[in-house]
Structure formats: structure tokens, C-alpha cells
Design an enzyme around this catalytic site. Structure first.
Site, PDB file in Angstrom:
ATOM      1  N   ASP A  50       0.870  -1.161   0.000  1.00  0.00           N
ATOM      2  CA  ASP A  50       0.000   0.000   0.000  1.00  0.00           C
ATOM      3  C   ASP A  50       0.921   1.229   0.000  1.00  0.00           C
ATOM      4  O   ASP A  50       2.134   1.096   0.239  1.00  0.00           O
ATOM      5  CB  ASP A  50      -0.855  -0.070   1.284  1.00  0.00           C
ATOM      6  CG  ASP A  50      -1.545   1.235   1.595  1.00  0.00           C
ATOM      7  OD1 ASP A  50      -2.203   1.775   0.687  1.00  0.00           O
ATOM      8  OD2 ASP A  50      -1.405   1.723   2.740  1.00  0.00           O
ATOM      9  N   ASP A  94      -0.085   5.025   1.331  1.00  0.00           N
ATOM     10  CA  ASP A  94      -0.259   5.899   2.499  1.00  0.00           C
ATOM     11  C   ASP A  94      -0.106   5.138   3.820  1.00  0.00           C
ATOM     12  O   ASP A  94      -0.798   4.153   4.065  1.00  0.00           O
ATOM     13  CB  ASP A  94      -1.649   6.560   2.477  1.00  0.00           C
ATOM     14  CG  ASP A  94      -1.844   7.489   1.275  1.00  0.00           C
ATOM     15  OD1 ASP A  94      -0.857   7.781   0.569  1.00  0.00           O
ATOM     16  OD2 ASP A  94      -2.996   7.919   1.052  1.00  0.00           O
TER      17      ASP A  94
HETATM   18 MG   LIG Z   1      -2.591   2.995   3.845  1.00  0.00          MG
END
Ligand SMILES: [Mg+2]
Length: 188
Positions: A12, A14
Site C-alpha cells: 500500500d 499511504d
Molecule cells: Mg494505507
């Protein structure tokens, strides 16, 4: 003995690779101060950097020929793409002067809103890699739903670091034990 690795590792963005929300904490356009390593600045000079262990983790995977993917559900895919394109990382772990764009470490980029099941289906379609050979690092528990496909999910607490990375690898190995062929005939 060499350490067994999955065929693909996905991250991922963020709060997994960098410590901010790309769609709300920063504003485009982004720029970089000369060839600064691992730092891009936004419109107001807010910095965007990968967590400190990330470059060496990406190098380790690349050296081992493990495919690397980014799977993000951000609503600002263009900004995320721009950050990955502008971010420069050392070209090797050897400490020489070369640099490499962060985006060039990634074999697959799936960056758009929605359930990450879609992101992983796309990665599977494009690469042909079985879900059982995929390990995914993400800081949001809801994305664990990709385990329904057979992906191994590793929850990230304070960004990806060496310890979290090893924990994910250990979990993947536990779930996918190496098939041992017993050499019955060799006893004398
Ligand atoms: Mg995230």
C-alpha cells in the site's frame, strides 16, 4: 540455506511506504530540490519521503527478482504517480552515487479507489502469479479482505520497516511451507 521469498510483494502507499495521505495532506504540483534522495516537495514545500527502511527493502526484493507492486485505493492516483516518478532512491545498496526513480522499482501499479480485491485480481491477470505467491503489506485492517483470494496480508503499524517486513515473510513461509521430498532410499 537461502531464504524463501514469495514471487510478488505488494505495498500500500499511504502510511505503509510514506507517512501521509497523498489525497489530503499534500497539494500538487510536486517538485524535487535538485537530486535530493528520497524527498519530494509539494506546492507548499511539504516533504514526501519513503519510510527509512523502504529503499533497502525494495533493493532486496529487486536483487532477488521478486516482483514488486503498489496497491493503493487513494482518490488521488495522479498525485501518487507523480510522487513515485519524482522520488529518487539510491540505485544500489552499495553506497555509490547513482540514483533510480522510485517508480522504476515497481513492476505493477494499481492505484485507484475501491476494494483491493480488484487491485489484486488485476495484478494476478497481468502477471499470472498465483495469489498464494503474493505477500501484501498495508496499514488498514479492512484491506485484509484480499486474503479471501489467497494473498498473505501483513498489517503495518508505523510504516514498513525491516522488522515488519521479516514478520510478513515469516507469515508467508508459515502458510506456504516448502515441500520436502524425503530421500528414503539413502539410508544404508
Ligand atoms: Mg494505507
Amino acid at each position: 540455506m537461502t531464504t524463501r521469498l514469495p514471487k510478488l510483494v505488494a505495498f500500500d502507499l499511504d502510511y505503509t511506504l510514506w507517512g501521509l495521505w497523498i489525497d489530503s495532506d499534500i497539494q500538487g504540483p510536486l517538485h524535487r530540490d535538485k537530486n535530493t534522495i528520497n524527498q519530494v516537495l509539494d506546492k507548499h514545500n511539504e516533504p514526501i519521503s519513503f519510510y527509512k527502511h523502504v529503499p533497502q527493502i525494495l533493493h532486496r526484493l529487486r536483487t532477488a527478482e521478486v516482483a514488486i507492486a503498489a496497491a493503493s485505493r487513494t482518490s488521488a492516483p495522479k498525485l501518487a504517480h507523480s510522487a513515485l516518478t519524482l522520488l529518487l532512491l539510491p540505485a544500489s545498496n552499495a553506497g555509490d552515487n547513482g540514483t533510480m526513480k522510485a517508480i522504476d522499482f515497481f513492476d505493477q501499479l494499481e492505484i485507484y479507489p475501491g476494494s483491493k480485491i480488484t487491485h489484486f485480481r488485476k495484478i494476478h491477470q497481468k502477471t499470472g502469479i498465483p495469489y498464494s505467491e503474493m505477500l501484501f503489506f498495508d496499514d488498514e485492517h479492512r484491506n485484509k479482505e484480499v486474503e479471501g483470494l489467497g494473498v498473505t496480508f501483513c498489517l503495518v503499524r508505523d510504516g514498513v520497516d525491516d522488522r515488519t517486513f521479516e514478520k510478513g515473510l515469516a507469515e508467508w513461509r508459515k502458510r506456504h511451507p516448502e515441500e520436502v521430498t524425503e530421500d528414503i532410499g539413502s539410508a544404508s
